[in-house]
Design an enzyme around this catalytic site. Structure first.
Site, mmCIF file in Angstrom:
data_model
loop_
_atom_site.group_PDB
_atom_site.id
_atom_site.type_symbol
_atom_site.label_atom_id
_atom_site.label_comp_id
_atom_site.label_asym_id
_atom_site.label_seq_id
_atom_site.Cartn_x
_atom_site.Cartn_y
_atom_site.Cartn_z
ATOM 1 N N GLU A 1 12.566 -9.481 1.407
ATOM 2 C CA GLU A 1 11.889 -8.387 1.915
ATOM 3 C C GLU A 1 12.647 -7.004 1.646
ATOM 4 O OE1 GLU A 1 9.662 -8.692 5.620
ATOM 5 O OE2 GLU A 1 10.362 -6.687 6.160
ATOM 6 N N ALA B 1 3.177 -1.020 4.903
ATOM 7 C CA ALA B 1 2.483 -0.782 6.284
ATOM 8 C C ALA B 1 2.188 -2.042 6.722
ATOM 9 C CB ALA B 1 1.614 0.081 6.309
ATOM 10 N N ARG C 1 7.448 0.457 13.434
ATOM 11 C CA ARG C 1 7.950 -0.201 12.324
ATOM 12 C C ARG C 1 9.035 -0.810 12.570
ATOM 13 N NH1 ARG C 1 5.893 3.340 8.296
ATOM 14 N NH2 ARG C 1 5.459 5.463 9.354
ATOM 15 N N ASN D 1 7.918 -5.710 -1.056
ATOM 16 C CA ASN D 1 8.022 -4.619 -0.195
ATOM 17 C C ASN D 1 6.510 -4.693 0.343
ATOM 18 O OD1 ASN D 1 7.722 -2.324 1.255
ATOM 19 N ND2 ASN D 1 8.907 -0.890 -0.149
ATOM 20 N N ARG E 1 13.503 4.143 12.498
ATOM 21 C CA ARG E 1 12.213 5.266 12.526
ATOM 22 C C ARG E 1 11.590 4.591 13.745
ATOM 23 N NH1 ARG E 1 9.502 4.669 6.804
ATOM 24 N NH2 ARG E 1 8.466 6.526 7.727
ATOM 25 N N ARG F 1 5.071 10.953 -2.258
ATOM 26 C CA ARG F 1 4.980 10.534 -1.118
ATOM 27 C C ARG F 1 6.199 10.850 -0.016
ATOM 28 N NH1 ARG F 1 4.811 4.277 1.285
ATOM 29 N NH2 ARG F 1 3.990 4.910 3.268
ATOM 30 N N HIS G 1 12.616 -2.588 1.931
ATOM 31 C CA HIS G 1 12.426 -1.146 2.475
ATOM 32 C C HIS G 1 13.111 -0.109 1.946
ATOM 33 C CE1 HIS G 1 9.263 -3.572 4.832
ATOM 34 N NE2 HIS G 1 10.169 -4.306 5.427
ATOM 35 N N LEU G 2 12.634 0.934 1.340
ATOM 36 C CA LEU G 2 13.179 2.014 1.007
ATOM 37 C C LEU G 2 13.909 2.662 2.153
ATOM 38 C CD1 LEU G 2 10.277 2.945 -1.075
ATOM 39 C CD2 LEU G 2 12.412 3.307 -2.178
ATOM 40 N N SER G 3 13.131 2.743 3.140
ATOM 41 C CA SER G 3 13.662 3.399 4.265
ATOM 42 C C SER G 3 14.338 2.351 5.322
ATOM 43 C CB SER G 3 12.757 4.306 5.009
ATOM 44 O OG SER G 3 11.631 3.418 5.622
ATOM 45 N N PRO H 1 0.994 -1.152 -0.102
ATOM 46 C CA PRO H 1 -0.135 0.085 0.024
ATOM 47 C C PRO H 1 0.754 1.270 -0.009
ATOM 48 C CG PRO H 1 -0.146 -1.273 2.383
ATOM 49 C CD PRO H 1 0.579 -2.029 1.176
ATOM 50 N N ASN H 2 0.291 2.218 -0.752
ATOM 51 C CA ASN H 2 0.868 3.717 -0.557
ATOM 52 C C ASN H 2 2.152 3.666 -1.638
ATOM 53 O OD1 ASN H 2 -1.262 4.771 0.846
ATOM 54 N ND2 ASN H 2 -0.206 3.875 2.510
ATOM 55 N N ASP I 1 1.636 -15.501 6.427
ATOM 56 C CA ASP I 1 1.089 -16.916 5.999
ATOM 57 C C ASP I 1 1.053 -17.404 4.593
ATOM 58 O OD1 ASP I 1 0.827 -17.216 8.834
ATOM 59 O OD2 ASP I 1 -1.383 -17.131 8.947
ATOM 60 N N HIS J 1 4.172 -4.288 9.290
ATOM 61 C CA HIS J 1 4.124 -4.408 10.588
ATOM 62 C C HIS J 1 2.890 -5.116 10.997
ATOM 63 C CE1 HIS J 1 7.496 -2.000 9.570
ATOM 64 N NE2 HIS J 1 6.674 -1.271 8.746
ATOM 65 N N TYR K 1 11.303 8.854 1.255
ATOM 66 C CA TYR K 1 11.097 7.564 0.332
ATOM 67 C C TYR K 1 12.025 7.958 -0.914
ATOM 68 C CZ TYR K 1 7.950 5.503 3.789
ATOM 69 O OH TYR K 1 7.293 5.105 4.708
HETATM 70 C C1 DQA Z 1 8.152 1.038 3.687
HETATM 71 C C2 DQA Z 1 8.551 1.094 5.228
HETATM 72 C C3 DQA Z 1 7.016 1.047 5.908
HETATM 73 O O1 DQA Z 1 7.192 1.238 7.447
HETATM 74 C C4 DQA Z 1 6.079 1.956 5.546
HETATM 75 O O2 DQA Z 1 4.834 1.477 6.147
HETATM 76 C C5 DQA Z 1 5.722 1.915 3.956
HETATM 77 C C6 DQA Z 1 7.402 1.957 3.168
HETATM 78 C C7 DQA Z 1 9.639 1.267 3.299
HETATM 79 O O3 DQA Z 1 9.798 0.810 1.862
HETATM 80 O O4 DQA Z 1 10.584 1.964 3.542
HETATM 81 O O5 DQA Z 1 5.003 2.071 3.210
HETATM 82 O O6 DQA Z 1 7.843 -0.341 3.581
#
Ligand code: DQA
Length: 153
Positions: A99, A78, A112, A75, A108, A18, A101-103, A10-11, A88, A81, A23
């Protein structure tokens, strides 16, 4: 040719606009294009999928059992978490998964720091911005290469 599935949660369709301080300014389309190019260099085929819906991500992971996918880059955003269902699904299909993550999620907010999905992945790459995707694909390519070697023995 081995098949890799890239899943974005998501997002992430909002990347570029964003929270650019966190990011970066690279868009998801840019990331996906770079992943296609790197996959081709590595002799892999890549399919990209993005959804804001937990159920759609779960269904897409489940579909890998019948579409010839060899490995997953994810990725979960959210859902990392919160989602027992995505965890599953990854455990159910038993494909190597990395897995992304950009950040640097561990630097953080505390919520997270916990990933429900990381324990069912081979590893996590976080904190390198759009390069996290590149590094994750290189890692997955290496895992798939070793699997192939192992099978030959
Ligand atoms: C994220 C980190 C997550 O905590 C956050 O909810 C995201 C982006 C990242 O790529 O850093 O939406 O997955």
């Amino acid at each position: 040719m081995k098949k890799v599935l890239l899943i974005n949660g998501p997002n992430l369709q909002l990347l570029g606009r964003r929270e650019p301080d966190i990011y970066g300014t690279v868009t998801l389309d840019d990331i996906v294009a770079a992943q296609h190019a790197l996959a081709a260099e590595l002799g892999l085929t890549l399919t990209a999928f993005q959804s804001n819906s937990e159920g759609e991500v779960v269904s897409r992971i489940g579909a890998t059992l019948s579409d010839g996918t060899d490995g997953i880059l994810i990725n979960p955003a959210a859902y990392t978490h919160t989602s027992v269902a995505i965890r599953d699904a990854l455990a159910a299909v038993r494909l190597p998964a990395v897995e992304i993550h950009l950040s640097n999620v561990n630097g953080r907010e505390e919520f997270r720091h916990r990933s429900l999905t990381a324990p069912v992945c081979c590893g996590v790459i976080a904190g390198f911005g759009a390069d996290s995707y590149r590094l994750a694909l290189l890692a997955l390519a290496e895992i798939l290469r070793r699997d192939t070697e192992q099978r030959k023995k």
